[in-house]
Design a protein around this motif. Structure first.
Motif, PDB file in Angstrom:
ATOM      1  N   THR A 250       0.827  -1.215   0.000  1.00 24.79           N
ATOM      2  CA  THR A 250       0.000   0.000   0.000  1.00 24.79           C
ATOM      3  C   THR A 250       0.861   1.264   0.000  1.00 24.79           C
ATOM      4  N   ASP A 251       2.141   1.151   0.384  1.00 24.26           N
ATOM      5  CA  ASP A 251       3.044   2.308   0.321  1.00 24.26           C
ATOM      6  C   ASP A 251       3.320   2.721  -1.119  1.00 24.26           C
TER       7      ASP A 251
ATOM      8  N   GLN B 234      -5.071  -3.978  -6.669  1.00 26.14           N
ATOM      9  CA  GLN B 234      -4.379  -4.155  -7.945  1.00 26.14           C
ATOM     10  C   GLN B 234      -2.870  -4.147  -7.763  1.00 26.14           C
ATOM     11  N   VAL B 235      -2.373  -3.234  -6.951  1.00 28.19           N
ATOM     12  CA  VAL B 235      -0.940  -3.148  -6.695  1.00 28.19           C
ATOM     13  C   VAL B 235      -0.463  -4.415  -5.976  1.00 28.19           C
TER      14      VAL B 235
ATOM     15  N   VAL C 281       2.492  -6.917  -7.251  1.00 30.53           N
ATOM     16  CA  VAL C 281       3.700  -7.090  -6.444  1.00 30.53           C
ATOM     17  C   VAL C 281       3.893  -8.552  -6.050  1.00 30.53           C
ATOM     18  N   VAL C 282       2.848  -9.188  -5.587  1.00 30.04           N
ATOM     19  CA  VAL C 282       2.949 -10.550  -5.067  1.00 30.04           C
ATOM     20  C   VAL C 282       2.981 -11.585  -6.185  1.00 30.04           C
ATOM     21  N   GLY C 283       2.193 -11.372  -7.221  1.00 31.52           N
ATOM     22  CA  GLY C 283       2.119 -12.344  -8.308  1.00 31.52           C
ATOM     23  C   GLY C 283       3.146 -12.069  -9.383  1.00 31.52           C
TER      24      GLY C 283
ATOM     25  N   GLN D 135       3.312   2.708 -18.816  1.00 29.33           N
ATOM     26  CA  GLN D 135       3.340   3.814 -17.851  1.00 29.33           C
ATOM     27  C   GLN D 135       3.622   3.285 -16.454  1.00 29.33           C
ATOM     28  N   PHE D 136       3.023   2.151 -16.120  1.00 30.69           N
ATOM     29  CA  PHE D 136       3.248   1.538 -14.817  1.00 30.69           C
ATOM     30  C   PHE D 136       4.713   1.124 -14.671  1.00 30.69           C
ATOM     31  N   LEU D 137       5.265   0.489 -15.694  1.00 29.25           N
ATOM     32  CA  LEU D 137       6.660   0.068 -15.647  1.00 29.25           C
ATOM     33  C   LEU D 137       7.596   1.271 -15.548  1.00 29.25           C
TER      34      LEU D 137
END
Length: 114
Positions: A24-25, A41-42, A46-48, A56-58
């Motif tokens: 969540t940070d 979603q984050v 992160v985990v998967g 844009q996310f990358l």
């Protein structure tokens, strides 16, 4: 033998290296860069191991952690054998008789001492 390309996703490791323990940070840091995502979603990313990534996310992740895409994604080649097995009978199969209509031939079992 066929080769397939796979990858290791290192976002969790990069987050830990930067002292970030909670997924969540990452949400407000992404929002500051124009990438609006829910905490769920984050967490999944992160985990998967995501199958698709928004550029844009990358780019935002690279900006946040001061890294390159190569630090987050490690590709590797995975070898896989083809299905099926070799039985050693190739070429020894007789063509079916004209009236057999693709029926298998009857097996003949003989004693081991013959």
């Amino acid at each position: 033998m066929t080769k397939t390309v796979a990858y290791h996703w290192h976002l969790r490791k990069v987050m830990n290296e930067h002292g970030m323990q909670s997924t969540t940070d990452l949400v407000p840091l992404l929002a500051d860069r124009g990438v609006v995502m829910t905490s769920t979603q984050v967490y999944r990313i992160v985990v998967g191991q995501p199958e698709r990534l928004n550029m844009q996310f990358l780019s935002a992740l690279c900006d946040i952690f001061g890294c390159t895409p190569g630090d987050l994604i490690e590709p590797y080649v995975e070898s896989a054998s083809r299905r099926g097995r070799k039985t050693g009978t190739a070429g020894s199969v007789k063509p079916p008789a004209s009236g057999s209509k693709n029926r298998p031939t009857r097996a003949v079992i003989s004693p081991a001492d013959e």
